[in-house]
Structures are given as C-alpha cells and as structure tokens.
Scaffold this motif. Structure first.
Motif, PDB file in Angstrom:
ATOM      1  N   ARG A 202     -12.188 -10.143   2.339  1.00  0.00           N
ATOM      2  CA  ARG A 202     -12.244 -10.909   1.013  1.00  0.00           C
ATOM      3  C   ARG A 202     -10.902 -11.467   0.635  1.00  0.00           C
ATOM      4  O   ARG A 202     -10.757 -11.685  -0.307  1.00  0.00           O
ATOM      5  CB  ARG A 202     -12.830  -9.746   0.118  1.00  0.00           C
ATOM      6  N   GLY A 203      -9.923 -11.265   1.584  1.00  0.00           N
ATOM      7  CA  GLY A 203      -8.588 -11.779   1.084  1.00  0.00           C
ATOM      8  C   GLY A 203      -7.664 -11.179   0.077  1.00  0.00           C
ATOM      9  O   GLY A 203      -6.824 -11.528  -0.507  1.00  0.00           O
ATOM     10  N   MET A 204      -8.375  -9.685  -0.143  1.00  0.00           N
ATOM     11  CA  MET A 204      -7.397  -8.786  -0.903  1.00  0.00           C
ATOM     12  C   MET A 204      -6.216  -8.039  -0.463  1.00  0.00           C
ATOM     13  O   MET A 204      -5.562  -7.439  -1.218  1.00  0.00           O
ATOM     14  CB  MET A 204      -8.472  -7.878  -1.562  1.00  0.00           C
ATOM     15  N   THR A 205      -6.351  -8.003   0.923  1.00  0.00           N
ATOM     16  CA  THR A 205      -4.999  -7.005   1.339  1.00  0.00           C
ATOM     17  C   THR A 205      -4.811  -7.624   2.929  1.00  0.00           C
ATOM     18  O   THR A 205      -5.317  -8.610   3.463  1.00  0.00           O
ATOM     19  CB  THR A 205      -5.496  -5.626   2.021  1.00  0.00           C
ATOM     20  N   ARG A 206      -3.626  -7.162   3.408  1.00  0.00           N
ATOM     21  CA  ARG A 206      -3.165  -7.559   4.800  1.00  0.00           C
ATOM     22  C   ARG A 206      -4.069  -6.628   5.786  1.00  0.00           C
ATOM     23  O   ARG A 206      -4.859  -5.835   5.239  1.00  0.00           O
ATOM     24  CB  ARG A 206      -1.596  -7.215   5.081  1.00  0.00           C
ATOM     25  N   ARG A 207      -3.778  -6.966   6.931  1.00  0.00           N
ATOM     26  CA  ARG A 207      -4.490  -6.134   8.085  1.00  0.00           C
ATOM     27  C   ARG A 207      -4.086  -4.732   8.251  1.00  0.00           C
ATOM     28  O   ARG A 207      -4.855  -3.925   8.716  1.00  0.00           O
ATOM     29  CB  ARG A 207      -4.429  -6.843   9.262  1.00  0.00           C
ATOM     30  N   ARG A 208      -2.855  -4.542   7.459  1.00  0.00           N
ATOM     31  CA  ARG A 208      -2.302  -3.033   7.653  1.00  0.00           C
ATOM     32  C   ARG A 208      -2.208  -2.723   6.310  1.00  0.00           C
ATOM     33  O   ARG A 208      -1.480  -3.324   5.410  1.00  0.00           O
ATOM     34  CB  ARG A 208      -0.906  -2.915   8.550  1.00  0.00           C
ATOM     35  N   ALA A 209      -2.506  -1.217   6.146  1.00  0.00           N
ATOM     36  CA  ALA A 209      -2.305  -0.805   4.567  1.00  0.00           C
ATOM     37  C   ALA A 209      -2.497   0.816   4.643  1.00  0.00           C
ATOM     38  O   ALA A 209      -3.236   1.458   5.617  1.00  0.00           O
ATOM     39  CB  ALA A 209      -3.372  -1.454   3.807  1.00  0.00           C
ATOM     40  N   THR A 210      -1.962   1.290   3.850  1.00  0.00           N
ATOM     41  CA  THR A 210      -2.213   2.919   3.369  1.00  0.00           C
ATOM     42  C   THR A 210      -3.420   2.908   2.420  1.00  0.00           C
ATOM     43  O   THR A 210      -3.601   2.325   1.418  1.00  0.00           O
ATOM     44  CB  THR A 210      -1.038   3.285   2.579  1.00  0.00           C
ATOM     45  N   ILE A 211      -4.243   3.847   2.986  1.00  0.00           N
ATOM     46  CA  ILE A 211      -5.462   4.201   2.355  1.00  0.00           C
ATOM     47  C   ILE A 211      -5.190   5.706   1.759  1.00  0.00           C
ATOM     48  O   ILE A 211      -5.102   6.530   2.063  1.00  0.00           O
ATOM     49  CB  ILE A 211      -6.844   4.183   3.100  1.00  0.00           C
ATOM     50  N   SER A 212      -5.194   5.381   0.399  1.00  0.00           N
ATOM     51  CA  SER A 212      -4.929   6.882  -0.354  1.00  0.00           C
ATOM     52  C   SER A 212      -6.274   7.220  -0.926  1.00  0.00           C
ATOM     53  O   SER A 212      -6.870   6.473  -1.753  1.00  0.00           O
ATOM     54  CB  SER A 212      -4.072   6.522  -1.538  1.00  0.00           C
ATOM     55  N   MET A 213      -6.614   8.777  -0.535  1.00  0.00           N
ATOM     56  CA  MET A 213      -7.820   9.063  -0.893  1.00  0.00           C
ATOM     57  C   MET A 213      -7.787  10.629  -1.480  1.00  0.00           C
ATOM     58  O   MET A 213      -6.235  10.999  -1.686  1.00  0.00           O
ATOM     59  CB  MET A 213      -8.863   9.486   0.449  1.00  0.00           C
ATOM     60  N   PRO A 214      -8.377  11.063  -2.287  1.00  0.00           N
ATOM     61  CA  PRO A 214      -7.951  12.552  -2.932  1.00  0.00           C
ATOM     62  C   PRO A 214      -7.215  13.476  -2.168  1.00  0.00           C
ATOM     63  O   PRO A 214      -6.444  14.252  -2.535  1.00  0.00           O
ATOM     64  CB  PRO A 214      -9.415  13.005  -3.568  1.00  0.00           C
ATOM     65  N   GLY A 215      -7.706  13.639  -0.805  1.00  0.00           N
ATOM     66  CA  GLY A 215      -6.916  14.509   0.246  1.00  0.00           C
ATOM     67  C   GLY A 215      -5.716  14.059   0.823  1.00  0.00           C
ATOM     68  O   GLY A 215      -5.203  15.040   1.228  1.00  0.00           O
ATOM     69  N   GLY A 216      -5.585  12.764   0.429  1.00  0.00           N
ATOM     70  CA  GLY A 216      -4.101  12.429   1.207  1.00  0.00           C
ATOM     71  C   GLY A 216      -4.288  11.095   1.646  1.00  0.00           C
ATOM     72  O   GLY A 216      -5.194  10.374   1.218  1.00  0.00           O
ATOM     73  N   ASP A 217      -3.274  10.494   2.243  1.00  0.00           N
ATOM     74  CA  ASP A 217      -3.284   9.140   2.935  1.00  0.00           C
ATOM     75  C   ASP A 217      -3.432   9.232   4.472  1.00  0.00           C
ATOM     76  O   ASP A 217      -3.144   9.936   5.228  1.00  0.00           O
ATOM     77  CB  ASP A 217      -1.856   8.653   2.568  1.00  0.00           C
TER      78      ASP A 217
END
Length: 266
Positions: free
Chosen positions: A223-238
């Motif tokens: 959708r053009g919102m991020t790069r191909r590499r990113a940190t995904i932060s969830m309640p349990g961590g990254d």
C-alpha cells in the motif's frame, strides 16, 4: 507420562510435544484440553514434532480450539532453536503443511526464519469472491494475503482506540473469509516501524504473531506505507521483518525462549 517443553516467542507461547519416535494419538479434544490455561498446561498453539525426510523436522500446529494452523512464525523459530540445540547445526529446515521454512540460528535465543513468499491473489488467501486484496470491503484501509494461513491487516490511526476483543472475532468470522482469518490491526509509526495487535484465528488475542507480522509488512509495503524492512512492535516485543526484493521471501528475526519443561499423563 508425556514430556513437553513450554516455549514462547515474544509471549506467543507453545506446548511442544515430540512425536518423532511414535505418535501420541492426539485428537482435537486432547489438543483443546492441553491448551486450556485453567485445566491444562495452557498455550496459544500446541506444536507436535514429527519426522520429516528431507528436512530437519516437521511441525504440526494446532490452535487452542483444536483446529489446525498452516503456519506459525514464532513457533517455527522456537522449534528451530530446539533442533539446533540437539544437532549443533546453525541452519535448520522446519517443514510445515505450508512448505519448508529455512531458519538461521544467530545465537541460541535469536533466530531468523525464512517464511517464504506471500500469496497475494484473492483465491490464495482465500476470499469468498474475486476482489482486490489491497482494498477489502471490511474497513476503510484493509488488505489481505496468505502466509500459509489467511491474514487480513487493517490499518488504523490508533490501535489504542480499537476494541480488539470485539472487532477481532467478528472479522475472523466475516463471510468474506470462508476459512476464517487472522486479523491484524496495524498502526504505521514510521516508514520502518509498525505497531501491531493481533486476533488469531482459533486462538484469540495474542501477545505476538509471527505470520501476522509478516502479513503486516507485506500489506503495508504493497500500500506504499512502509519500506520493505521494518520493526514490528507487538505487546510481547519486537520482530524485525524484511520482505526481500530479490526473491519475494519474507524474513523474520526475533527472540525465542524456553519457559519450562515437564510431563503429564495423556
């Protein structure tokens, strides 16, 4: 008595049973009882290890409601670390019903899993009818893909404003998903940072979901919102996710941990 290992990746927890030598005769009802957090051991998924010619291990994944799951990124990393501890190998291939997932052991408590290429067609997810998987008619900004199991990612301005316990099960069972779906609520914090909360098919709200994180980076980049590499932060961590341009595979890096071991009467 049956031995088990209780593991987790970012709090997404698993009971791991070893059936490589002989089957234990597990049934959906037994899986539900083992996964029950009050009357059993308790877990988000029950994982069975089986022999796999041509791979290091096959994992069978059962949800707390007894249904089968096609893929689980956090469980894949956990099992890879177990097999690595047994064999001393740094490269482990974990086989699932969705395919073979190569894993690299960075250190005993941190693993990279190659989750393969996402499937992006409406029939691959699957959806109930032909439509654009980047524009689902269930929310203002929603996209779908398959990571070996069906995922929908809803992009929201503020996850804190979402009633996940209410919206999650309604969307999981929406008629657009004939096989139900895992539902991710994603908030874009930066081009390389996503906040994610998950409602998992057959499991409910979890502290983390590896395949859900894979779907989030894929759908966000599409959708053009991020790069191909990113940190995904969830309640349990990254987790660190990369949708690799060279071959379209999704790489997932994150921690694994053993909580405890024990045994029970089947």
């Amino acid at each position: 008595m049956v031995a088990f290992t209780k593991m987790h990746g970012l709090g997404n927890d698993f009971v791991v049973l070893d059936e490589r030598a002989a089957p234990l005769g597990l049934t959906p009802d037994l899986a539900r009882r083992i996964a029950d957090r009050h009357f059993g051991i308790g877990c988000d998924q029950l994982i069975s290890l089986e022999a796999a010619p041509g791979a290091d291990v096959f994992i069978r994944i059962r949800n707390p409601d007894g249904s089968d799951a096609g893929a689980c990124g956090n469980a894949t990393r956990c099992v890879a670390s177990l097999i690595a501890a047994e064999t001393g190998q740094r490269q482990i291939t974990v086989r699932t019903i969705a395919g073979d997932l190569p894993c690299t052991i960075l250190r005993p408590d941190r693993v990279v899993a190659d989750m393969g290429a996402p499937r992006l067609g409406w029939h691959d997810v699957p959806l109930a009818e032909a439509m654009d998987t980047l524009a689902l008619p269930i929310a203002e900004a929603a996209a779908a893909c398959s990571m070996g199991n069906p995922h929908a990612t809803l992009f929201v301005d503020d996850i804190a404003a979402v009633d996940i316990g209410k919206d999650g099960p309604l969307l999981e069972h929406h008629p657009i998903f004939p096989e139900r779906a895992n539902i991710g609520f994603a908030q874009i914090l930066a081009p390389d940072h996503i906040r994610l909360a998950m409602w998992e098919r057959g499991a409910g709200q979890t502290l983390a979901c590896g395949s859900g994180a894979c779907a989030a980076i894929v759908n966000a980049h599409r959708r053009g919102m991020t790069r191909r590499r990113a940190t995904i932060s969830m309640p349990g961590g990254d987790l660190i996710l990369e949708w690799r341009e060279s071959d379209g595979h999704v790489l997932m890096e994150g921690p694994v941990a053993t909580a405890f071991t024990g045994s029970f009467a089947l």
